[in-house]
Design a protein around this motif. Structure first.
Motif, PDB file in Angstrom:
ATOM      1  N   LYS A  91      16.082  -3.399  -3.465  1.00  0.00           N
ATOM      2  CA  LYS A  91      15.698  -2.230  -4.284  1.00  0.00           C
ATOM      3  C   LYS A  91      16.260  -2.392  -5.706  1.00  0.00           C
ATOM      4  N   ASP A  92      17.470  -2.943  -5.743  1.00  0.00           N
ATOM      5  CA  ASP A  92      18.108  -3.173  -7.028  1.00  0.00           C
ATOM      6  C   ASP A  92      17.239  -4.095  -7.902  1.00  0.00           C
ATOM      7  N   VAL A  93      16.604  -5.061  -7.256  1.00  0.00           N
ATOM      8  CA  VAL A  93      15.715  -5.980  -7.983  1.00  0.00           C
ATOM      9  C   VAL A  93      14.552  -5.197  -8.599  1.00  0.00           C
ATOM     10  N   LEU A  94      14.001  -4.263  -7.832  1.00  0.00           N
ATOM     11  CA  LEU A  94      12.897  -3.443  -8.364  1.00  0.00           C
ATOM     12  C   LEU A  94      13.367  -2.667  -9.591  1.00  0.00           C
ATOM     13  N   HIS A  95      14.562  -2.039  -9.472  1.00  0.00           N
ATOM     14  CA  HIS A  95      15.091  -1.274 -10.612  1.00  0.00           C
ATOM     15  C   HIS A  95      15.246  -2.163 -11.849  1.00  0.00           C
ATOM     16  N   PHE A  96      15.757  -3.365 -11.614  1.00  0.00           N
ATOM     17  CA  PHE A  96      16.028  -4.273 -12.729  1.00  0.00           C
ATOM     18  C   PHE A  96      14.772  -4.485 -13.592  1.00  0.00           C
ATOM     19  N   TRP A  97      13.641  -4.774 -12.921  1.00  0.00           N
ATOM     20  CA  TRP A  97      12.418  -5.074 -13.678  1.00  0.00           C
ATOM     21  C   TRP A  97      11.734  -3.797 -14.160  1.00  0.00           C
ATOM     22  N   LEU A  98      11.848  -2.721 -13.377  1.00  0.00           N
ATOM     23  CA  LEU A  98      11.262  -1.456 -13.838  1.00  0.00           C
ATOM     24  C   LEU A  98      11.977  -0.996 -15.109  1.00  0.00           C
ATOM     25  N   ASP A  99      13.294  -1.173 -15.114  1.00  0.00           N
ATOM     26  CA  ASP A  99      14.049  -0.788 -16.310  1.00  0.00           C
ATOM     27  C   ASP A  99      13.641  -1.616 -17.522  1.00  0.00           C
ATOM     28  N   GLU A 159       6.367  -2.641  13.333  1.00  0.00           N
ATOM     29  CA  GLU A 159       6.319  -1.222  12.986  1.00  0.00           C
ATOM     30  C   GLU A 159       7.253  -0.854  11.806  1.00  0.00           C
ATOM     31  N   GLU A 160       8.433  -1.467  11.792  1.00  0.00           N
ATOM     32  CA  GLU A 160       9.463  -1.103  10.802  1.00  0.00           C
ATOM     33  C   GLU A 160       9.023  -1.370   9.352  1.00  0.00           C
ATOM     34  N   THR A 161       8.072  -2.278   9.189  1.00  0.00           N
ATOM     35  CA  THR A 161       7.670  -2.706   7.841  1.00  0.00           C
ATOM     36  C   THR A 161       7.212  -1.543   6.966  1.00  0.00           C
ATOM     37  N   TYR A 162       6.440  -0.644   7.583  1.00  0.00           N
ATOM     38  CA  TYR A 162       5.762   0.379   6.787  1.00  0.00           C
ATOM     39  C   TYR A 162       6.740   1.300   6.053  1.00  0.00           C
ATOM     40  N   ASP A 163       7.830   1.687   6.732  1.00  0.00           N
ATOM     41  CA  ASP A 163       8.770   2.597   6.081  1.00  0.00           C
ATOM     42  C   ASP A 163       9.424   1.958   4.857  1.00  0.00           C
ATOM     43  N   VAL A 164       9.654   0.653   4.947  1.00  0.00           N
ATOM     44  CA  VAL A 164      10.262  -0.026   3.797  1.00  0.00           C
ATOM     45  C   VAL A 164       9.319   0.064   2.601  1.00  0.00           C
ATOM     46  N   VAL A 165       8.031  -0.135   2.864  1.00  0.00           N
ATOM     47  CA  VAL A 165       7.043  -0.046   1.779  1.00  0.00           C
ATOM     48  C   VAL A 165       6.981   1.383   1.225  1.00  0.00           C
ATOM     49  N   TYR A 166       7.024   2.362   2.096  1.00  0.00           N
ATOM     50  CA  TYR A 166       7.005   3.762   1.624  1.00  0.00           C
ATOM     51  C   TYR A 166       8.280   4.066   0.813  1.00  0.00           C
ATOM     52  N   ASP A 167       9.399   3.488   1.213  1.00  0.00           N
ATOM     53  CA  ASP A 167      10.637   3.670   0.428  1.00  0.00           C
ATOM     54  C   ASP A 167      10.464   3.098  -0.982  1.00  0.00           C
ATOM     55  N   TRP A 168       9.860   1.923  -1.052  1.00  0.00           N
ATOM     56  CA  TRP A 168       9.645   1.315  -2.375  1.00  0.00           C
ATOM     57  C   TRP A 168       8.737   2.201  -3.221  1.00  0.00           C
ATOM     58  N   ARG A 169       7.736   2.804  -2.565  1.00  0.00           N
ATOM     59  CA  ARG A 169       6.833   3.704  -3.302  1.00  0.00           C
ATOM     60  C   ARG A 169       7.648   4.847  -3.921  1.00  0.00           C
ATOM     61  N   ASP A 170       8.557   5.439  -3.125  1.00  0.00           N
ATOM     62  CA  ASP A 170       9.386   6.536  -3.645  1.00  0.00           C
ATOM     63  C   ASP A 170      10.198   6.068  -4.845  1.00  0.00           C
ATOM     64  N   LEU A 171      10.736   4.859  -4.709  1.00  0.00           N
ATOM     65  CA  LEU A 171      11.551   4.314  -5.809  1.00  0.00           C
ATOM     66  C   LEU A 171      10.691   4.166  -7.069  1.00  0.00           C
ATOM     67  N   LEU A 172       9.500   3.626  -6.909  1.00  0.00           N
ATOM     68  CA  LEU A 172       8.606   3.446  -8.059  1.00  0.00           C
ATOM     69  C   LEU A 172       8.248   4.799  -8.674  1.00  0.00           C
ATOM     70  N   ARG A 207       3.841  10.194   3.817  1.00  0.00           N
ATOM     71  CA  ARG A 207       4.455   9.382   2.761  1.00  0.00           C
ATOM     72  C   ARG A 207       3.407   8.472   2.112  1.00  0.00           C
ATOM     73  N   ASN A 208       3.573   8.225   0.823  1.00  0.00           N
ATOM     74  CA  ASN A 208       2.656   7.326   0.123  1.00  0.00           C
ATOM     75  C   ASN A 208       3.138   5.901   0.208  1.00  0.00           C
ATOM     76  N   GLY A 209       2.198   4.979   0.101  1.00  0.00           N
ATOM     77  CA  GLY A 209       2.565   3.563   0.171  1.00  0.00           C
ATOM     78  C   GLY A 209       1.986   2.792  -0.988  1.00  0.00           C
ATOM     79  N   SER A 210       1.284   1.718  -0.662  1.00  0.00           N
ATOM     80  CA  SER A 210       0.811   0.785  -1.687  1.00  0.00           C
ATOM     81  C   SER A 210      -0.704   0.683  -1.609  1.00  0.00           C
ATOM     82  N   VAL A 211      -1.257  -0.190  -2.438  1.00  0.00           N
ATOM     83  CA  VAL A 211      -2.673  -0.542  -2.303  1.00  0.00           C
ATOM     84  C   VAL A 211      -2.699  -1.895  -1.589  1.00  0.00           C
ATOM     85  N   PRO A 212      -3.127  -1.935  -0.340  1.00  0.00           N
ATOM     86  CA  PRO A 212      -3.172  -3.223   0.352  1.00  0.00           C
ATOM     87  C   PRO A 212      -4.342  -4.060  -0.174  1.00  0.00           C
ATOM     88  N   PHE A 213      -4.076  -5.305  -0.521  1.00  0.00           N
ATOM     89  CA  PHE A 213      -5.157  -6.164  -1.018  1.00  0.00           C
ATOM     90  C   PHE A 213      -6.301  -6.187  -0.023  1.00  0.00           C
TER      91      PHE A 213
END
Ligand code: NOJ
Ligand code: MG
Length: 610
Positions: free
Chosen positions: A205-213, A267-280, A313-319
């Motif tokens: 998550k820290d990596v996401l913040h780094f580039w978003l910043d 199954e666990e994958t989806y929540d991680v993606v939704y967490d990233w969405r919240d962060l974004l 919860r919101n997620g991403s746009v899957p290719f």
């Protein structure tokens, strides 16, 4: 009382003003930095090369660029093996070059989207070295497991189970220091991170913040559906074997040999993606834009669309890889309609569709579908609702290069160990340098030696310089349709798709009060007569964009019920202009009443008090 009134008004206004969800109808252009433009003559593309070409992308009209990985890496998988997520690869430039790229892109109004590679790092990353040494806190950063003693030879240690890498052969590699095996779903130099460790999740998550910043506008997320493996605590602390898939013609070394019930789509994958969405989403207010997240997941439709969100919860746009893989050279208009309907009808309501024609892992459109369908595929991805993805070079109709076994660089091809059939797995042909002009190295590089991959043979005829100021070219057509995509009807209008015959596909976009558009593709090698009476629009239509095989030229007028469409023509027709209104309430709209309200408020406040 006033405070309450003001906050209510402000909240209402905020809801009414269209948030800058720029990506919902964006054209996103994928750059493979290694092959786009080399600025320093070393035969390898780089960041300054990209910056140099930003005006070209601006002129083309793309909204955003997605950069395949630019981070420090030993390049075993050409940047998808990352040593440090917060450092720029020295082959591609410096952080200063990146900042400069961002600055120039901002000046030009082009958004920058980065590749985010969560599943694995490089085996040269600090995290991995620390984990291999069992340094405190890092022990479980990766997937480690004990080997099995060979039943035939007690001196031989076998991998923990039968799992196979996507690039062939065992997915496990022995590490002599740690004396355990680590999992790598791709090359040996790409150890899989352990998402059951919350510290790993925080680091990423820290990596996401780094580039978003730094101001980036979002991410393309790599290999998202293999992020989790089965939970060993539910299997006596072991990672169980995967069952054979029964795929004919495969051997135990092939990825397709197994049914991957324990290594993907957990199954666990989806929540991680939704967490990233919240962060974004934390950045919506901070940067006044919504950040895009597009996830890479080759899976069944039902697994894929779950990335959009779960209703709560919101997620991403899957290719949309069903579009990429479902359409073939032989596909007729009915097949096209079926593949497109399949996504539109299964995508959750209110979400954004997307159309993927290609990427750095897939054969190019002109090779996969044949050069006669280049305009058709480019046009379709732009005229359908949602995000259009263009892989660099598709706008000029580049085709796959032919790369000999000795020139082959792609680890997926090298791992076949097969100098005859390697090409079936090779992704190098789609990664050859961008063809800017007909000069040496296609204008990609001024290297006195070779370029990292050879330029495709057809560069003297297929190149940007030969197409850029030409009335009839793949590029001119692409650019015209990109401009049409920005019109209200294509951004937000209704979509009607029909296949009046196996040869003709018609996509119509309409929005009341705005010019509508009908795009027609003739997939056959005969002229076809098309009757558009059933789709609405005006009786007389004007050609707004005309592909290289069309005899009807831009500006020509046609009668809706009898349009002669030449063989392989892809064409966009439009009604005549009406009142253009993008339907959004802009902040400006509210400035006047707000200003008036505050003036009255201030006047009354001061008048009453003093
Ligand atoms: C998907 C990427 O698109 C591909 O190029 C890469 O090899 C794998 N993920 C591993 O990161
Ligand atoms: Mg270079």
């Amino acid at each position: 009382m006033r405070a309450i009134l003001i906050s209510v008004l402000a909240a209402t206004f905020a809801d009414l003003v269209c948030a800058d969800v720029w990506w919902e109808s964006a054209t996103i252009y994928q750059i493979y930095p290694r092959s786009f433009k080399d600025s320093d003559g070393d035969g390898i593309g780089d960041l300054n090369g990209i910056t140099e070409k930003l005006p070209y992308l601006k002129d083309t009209g793309v909204d955003a660029i997605w950069l395949s990985p630019i981070y420090s890496s030993p390049m075993y998988d050409f940047g998808y093996d990352i040593t440090n997520y917060k450092e720029i690869s020295s082959e591609y430039g410096t952080m200063e070059d990146f900042d400069n790229l961002m600055k120039e892109a901002k000046n030009l109004g082009i958004r920058v989207v980065l590749d985010y590679v969560p599943n694995h790092t490089s085996n040269e990353s600090d995290w991995f070295v620390k984990s291999a040494n069992r340094e405190s806190g890092y022990e479980d950063y990766y997937i480690w497991a004990d080997g099995k003693l060979s039943p035939n030879d007690s001196n031989q240690l076998l991998p923990p189970n039968n799992w196979v890498s996507i690039f062939r052969k065992s997915a496990w590699q022995y590490h002599p220091i740690r004396q355990q095996f680590y999992l790598h779903q791709f090359v040996i130099g790409q150890p899989d991170l352990n998402y059951r460790n919350t510290r790993v999740q925080e680091e990423m998550k820290d990596v996401l913040h780094f580039w978003l910043d730094k101001g980036v506008s979002g991410f393309r997320v790599d290999a998202v559906n293999i992020m989790y493996e089965v939970d060993p605590s539910k299997h006596d602390g072991k990672y169980p074997d995967e069952p054979p898939s029964g795929t004919p013609g495969t051997t135990p070394d092939d990825y397709e040999y197994l049914d991957h019930i324990y290594t993907k789509n957990m199954e666990e994958t989806y929540d991680v993606v939704y967490d990233w969405r919240d962060l974004l989403d934390e950045y919506i207010a901070r940067h006044n834009e919504s950040k895009v997240m597009m996830t890479e997941c080759y899976a069944d439709l039902s697994d894929m669309i779950r990335y959009y969100g779960n209703g709560v919860r919101n997620g991403s746009v899957p290719f949309n890889f069903l579009y990429l893989e479902g359409l073939k050279k032989e596909s007729n208009a009915e097949d096209f309609k079926m593949v497109i309907d399949n996504w539109m009808n299964n995508m959750p309501a209110g979400k954004t569709a997307n159309w993927v024609n290609g990427n750095h892992d897939q054969s190019r459109v002109g090779t996969r579908h044949g050069v006669k369908r280049i305009d058709a595929l480019n046009m379709l991805a732009l005229m359908l609702p949602g995000i259009s993805l263009t892989y660099q070079g598709e706008e000029i109709g580049m085709t796959d290069g032919s790369i000999s076994w000795t020139d082959t660089k792609d680890p997926q091809a090298c791992n076949t160990d097969d100098p005859t059939n390697y090409w079936m797995k090779s992704r190098d042909p789609a990664r050859t340098p961008y063809q800017w002009d007909g000069s040496k190295h296609a204008g990609f590089s001024n290297s006195s030696g070779d370029t990292w991959l050879p330029v495709a043979d057809n560069y003297e005829t297929v190149n940007l310089a030969a197409q850029i100021n030409v009335v009839k070219s793949h590029y001119t057509f692409y650019k015209d349709v990109v401009a049409i995509k920005k019109s209200p009807a294509v951004r937000r209008g209704n979509m009607d798709i029909r296949a009046p015959s196996k040869d003709i596909l018609v996509v119509t976009r309409q929005l009341s009060g705005n010019p509508g558009f009908a795009s027609i593709i003739n997939l056959s090698d005969q002229q076809q007569r098309v009757n558009l009476s059933a789709v609405g629009l005006s009786d007389r239509l004007r050609v707004a964009a005309s592909g290289v095989d069309c005899t009807l030229e831009k500006g020509a007028q046609v009668t809706k019920d009898n349009i002669a469409v030449s063989p392989h023509c892809a064409i966009v027709l439009t009604t005549t202009a009406q009142n253009a209104n993008n339907g959004c309430l802009t902040p400006k709209f509210f400035m006047k009443p707000l200003f008036m309200y505050f003036s009255v408020f201030l006047y009354r406040y001061f008048y009453i008090r003093y």
